[in-house]
Design an enzyme around this catalytic site. Structure first.
Site: not given
Length: 456
Positions: A306-308, A456
């Site tokens: 999800w973060h990257g 993000f």
């Protein structure tokens, strides 16, 4: 539009003033228009992507409620919504994992995607009625204070509040301004001044000593905390000034005595999202040990993703999962729930906090790195450059204000800045606000850094 810019310093008072001057029936129109303007300030065309997810999930919510007595169709609409919304996220964020070219990522796409999905899931579960007013639903997704970097709000909290008339209260405005000032201080004075040192370390890690690299890693831990905490605090302040309460996103995470506690205190809106919509549906901890381990790892690998769109984020999330499993496995094997004692001696508490901070800080090194190659260089310099004397110049102002922020974080570990401040005498309230404003103007970093979580 960035919170730490002059345009926002004009935008916020104008939006708030007009909001209170308008009759309630028109306020949603004004806030929606202001939120669209706020988002389009970055790149106007990307509002079409946001509109796409809004239409998909608004329609799905209505159809899920309409087919409440037909489980098959109800489930089909949920699946259609989740797949469609995540497809939009994948196209713009994750195709770079498999292709050499990247499409420019729309600001805050992951945040408003998850907020939109939470609405559909809550309607499916019967915890939220489908919103029939397209304008109010759009405002729920686009509400400008938390549109770009959260907190990720549940419909039961924010959507409900948007339908309640908010009379003007001086206390709400005062508390909102207090939070905004504290957030700007954390971002512009603490985070941005630390960023100057951190950027030098990561640009040429081979040139610096073990002490220099170590300080750089520690400073990044506080840079990312103050940066994200600052944004969330400003978001809470903007909403509070209009009478709305957003959820707290941080509670002194570096005072945690375990990795599990850290994730109960860090980015609370995201960690609770994964808990409620992924971990618990997978069975949570009420399953056999092997399945529990798998549940933990799935959640943290996806949290990293999800973060990257980079494999470093996957490894970062996976390592947090491994640490959490290691903490909880002994108690799980004994059939007990792991619980830290409230009567631990202070030295033991401090030792536990230090251990968690070191582990989190080393993993932040991977989070900050541009790739495995840079993380490897930083770690190599950390453990092999003991004899090198070079270190970047350290700004004494940055150290002073970092210490002050840490002291404030310890003081506010069980409350929030505005709640503490509003209980003080008026002279103290005005004095604290003046000092925050003065320090932000006088000691803000010369360089301007974007909020880290914008990517993000």
């Amino acid at each position: 539009m960035l919170f730490n810019t002059l345009p926002f310093m004009i935008f916020f008072p104008v939006v708030t003033l007009v909001y209170y001057l308008l009759p309630f029936r028109w306020r949603w129109c004004w806030l929606l228009a202001a939120s669209c303007f706020f988002y389009m300030w970055f790149k106007p065309v990307y509002i079409l992507i946001l509109l796409t997810t809004i239409v998909i999930d608004y329609t799905a919510g209505l159809m899920i409620e309409r087919n409440r007595e037909n489980p098959r169709r109800k489930r089909a609409w949920l699946v259609a919504s989740v797949v469609s919304t995540l497809t939009v996220l994948f196209i713009f964020k994750y195709q770079g994992l498999f292709r050499e070219t990247n499409i420019l990522l729309p600001i805050g796409l992951s945040f408003h995607t998850f907020q939109s999905l939470s609405y559909v899931i809550e309607v499916y579960r019967g915890n939220q009625h489908a919103e029939k007013h397209f304008g109010f639903y759009s405002l729920y997704v686009m509400f400008y204070p938390q549109l770009v970097t959260g907190p990720i709000e549940r419909p039961q909290n924010l959507l409900r509040q948007l339908r309640i008339p908010q009379p003007f209260k001086g206390e709400n405005l005062a508390r909102g301004v207090m939070l905004i000032l504290f957030g700007l201080f954390a971002k512009m004075v603490v985070a941005d001044n630390l960023a100057v040192y951190v950027d030098q370390i990561y640009a040429h890690p081979e040139q610096y000593s073990t002490v220099g690299i170590g300080l750089g890693l520690i400073f990044y831990s506080f840079q990312i905390y103050c940066d994200f905490f600052g944004y969330s605090t400003i978001a809470l302040g903007c909403a509070k000034a209009m009478g709305y309460d957003l959820m707290d996103n941080f509670r002194a995470p570096y005072l945690s005595r375990s990795i599990g506690e850290f994730w109960h205190r860090w980015h609370i809106s995201l960690s609770s999202w994964f808990r409620d919509y992924l971990y618990i549906p997978l069975g949570g901890s009420r399953v056999r040990t092997v399945r529990w381990v798998m549940n933990i790892m799935v959640v943290f690998l996806l949290s990293g993703l999800w973060h990257g769109a980079d494999w470093t984020f996957m490894v970062w999330g996976g390592m947090h999962g491994v640490l959490l499993v290691a903490e909880g496995l002994p108690a799980k094997l004994k059939g007990r729930k792991r619980k830290l004692s409230d009567t631990e001696a202070l030295p033991v508490r401090l030792l536990r906090m230090a251990g968690v901070f070191v582990a989190v800080t080393l993993l932040w090194g991977m989070f900050r790195a541009e790739g495995f190659w840079q993380f490897r260089e930083v770690m190599h310099s950390l453990f092999s450059n003991a004899r090198l004397g070079a270190m970047p110049a350290i700004d004494g102002v940055a150290i002073l204000f970092l210490i002050l922020f840490v002291v404030a974080d310890v003081m506010l570990r069980n409350t929030r800045f505005d709640r503490w401040c509003i209980q003080q005498p008026k002279a103290v309230q005005w004095g604290v606000c003046f000092l925050l404003a003065f320090c932000t103007v006088a000691f803000a970093s010369v360089e301007t850094f974007p909020f880290i979580y914008f990517q993000f």
